[in-house]
Every structure is written in structure tokens, then in C-alpha cells.
Design a protein around this motif. Structure first.
Motif, short mmCIF file in Angstrom:
data_model
loop_
_atom_site.label_atom_id
_atom_site.label_comp_id
_atom_site.label_asym_id
_atom_site.label_seq_id
_atom_site.Cartn_x
_atom_site.Cartn_y
_atom_site.Cartn_z
N VAL A 4 -15.81 -8.06 -14.67
CA VAL A 4 -15.47 -9.47 -14.43
C VAL A 4 -16.72 -10.26 -14.06
O VAL A 4 -16.89 -11.40 -14.49
N SER A 5 -17.60 -9.65 -13.32
CA SER A 5 -18.86 -10.30 -12.98
C SER A 5 -19.68 -10.56 -14.24
O SER A 5 -20.21 -11.67 -14.44
N ARG A 7 -18.58 -10.88 -17.28
CA ARG A 7 -17.93 -11.93 -18.08
C ARG A 7 -18.21 -13.32 -17.51
O ARG A 7 -18.45 -14.26 -18.26
N PHE A 8 -18.17 -13.45 -16.18
CA PHE A 8 -18.48 -14.75 -15.58
C PHE A 8 -19.92 -15.15 -15.88
O PHE A 8 -20.19 -16.31 -16.22
N SER A 49 -19.32 -20.74 -12.56
CA SER A 49 -19.12 -19.40 -13.14
C SER A 49 -20.18 -18.41 -12.65
O SER A 49 -19.88 -17.25 -12.38
N GLY A 53 -19.47 -15.09 -10.60
CA GLY A 53 -20.01 -13.81 -11.06
C GLY A 53 -20.81 -13.10 -9.98
O GLY A 53 -20.70 -11.88 -9.80
N TYR A 56 -18.37 -11.65 -7.34
CA TYR A 56 -17.68 -10.44 -7.81
C TYR A 56 -18.65 -9.26 -7.94
O TYR A 56 -18.26 -8.11 -7.73
N SER A 68 -8.86 -11.04 -10.09
CA SER A 68 -10.18 -11.40 -10.63
C SER A 68 -10.09 -11.75 -12.11
O SER A 68 -10.76 -12.68 -12.57
N ASN A 69 -9.27 -11.02 -12.85
CA ASN A 69 -9.10 -11.33 -14.27
C ASN A 69 -8.34 -12.64 -14.47
O ASN A 69 -8.68 -13.43 -15.35
N PHE A 72 -10.85 -15.30 -13.82
CA PHE A 72 -11.78 -15.51 -14.93
C PHE A 72 -11.15 -16.37 -16.02
O PHE A 72 -11.73 -17.37 -16.45
#
Length: 123
Positions: A4-5, A7-8, A49, A53, A56, A68-69, A72
Motif C-alpha cells: 500500500v505504501s 502504491r501511494f 499521497s 505512503g 504506511y 489501508s486498501n 488507497f
């Protein structure tokens, strides 16, 4: 780094690249009429973002949660809706999309606030 981090950060970098290119176009044309939308893309898309990120990445327990998802995708959706919504509002095509984007954006930040309260950094 957790997914998730990552992706951010990736989404933030994409927003920064688009925002920079948009800024160059505004400068080259001398037309800065859409600068509020450009600013929101940079602030919400890149800065927020990137902060999300970083949090996370520093908080594995928060990153591992299902929220978290949700966070996001809500954050991505908010940028996708608010930036064109601001463009539409500035070009007098209606403010509805900007209003919806604003609500999505504040919900994303509220979800981040709840996440921060529920998880300690480093935990």
C-alpha cells in the motif's frame, strides 16, 4: 516496503509528473486559468499521497489493515474526481463534480485520521 505504501508513492509520483507537465503547458501558453486544478493535483495527488505512503511505510500494522486498501482507492478516486471537477467549475460547466470530489477528498483524510489514531507509528 509494503504494497500500500508503494502504491501511494507510485500514484503520488504519477500525479507529480502530470502536474509538472501541466505546469509547463500553462507556462508555455501563458494561460494559468486552470492553476487551481493544477494546484489540487499537486497537493492532493502528490503531497497527500506521499505523506500517506510514508505513514504506511512506517506503520506496518496500519498498512496490513483492510482499511489501508480502502484508503488507497478512496484517495485515488478523490483525485480522479476533484481535479476534473475543479476544471469544470473554473470553465463554468458546473460545480457538481468538484463538490463530489471535495467530499471524497475529506472522507479520504478522515479515514487517514482514524487510521493514525488506531495505529502507532512503527507498530
Amino acid at each position: 516496503m509494503n504494497s500500500v505504501s508503494q502504491r501511494f508513492f507510485a500514484f503520488g509520483a504519477l500525479c507529480a509528473l502530470i502536474g509538472m507537465a501541466w505546469g509547463i503547458v500553462m507556462s508555455a501558453t501563458g494561460d494559468h486559468s486552470l492553476s487551481p486544478a493544477h494546484g489540487h493535483l499537486n497537493l492532493i495527488g502528490f503531497v497527500a499521497s506521499s505523506v500517506f505512503g510514508a505513514y504506511y511505510a512506517l506503520s506496518p500494522s496500519a498498512a496490513a489493515s483492510k482499511l489501508s486498501n480502502v484508503h488507497f482507492w478512496l484517495a485515488v478516486l478523490s483525485v480522479i474526481v476533484i481535479v476534473p471537477g475543479i476544471v469544470m467549475a473554473l470553465t463554468e460547466q458546473g460545480e457538481t463534480l468538484a463538490k463530489v470530489g471535495s467530499i471524497l477528498t475529506i472522507l479520504s483524510m478522515l479515514l487517514f485520521f482514524v487510521t493514525v489514531l488506531r495505529n502507532r507509528v512503527g507498530g
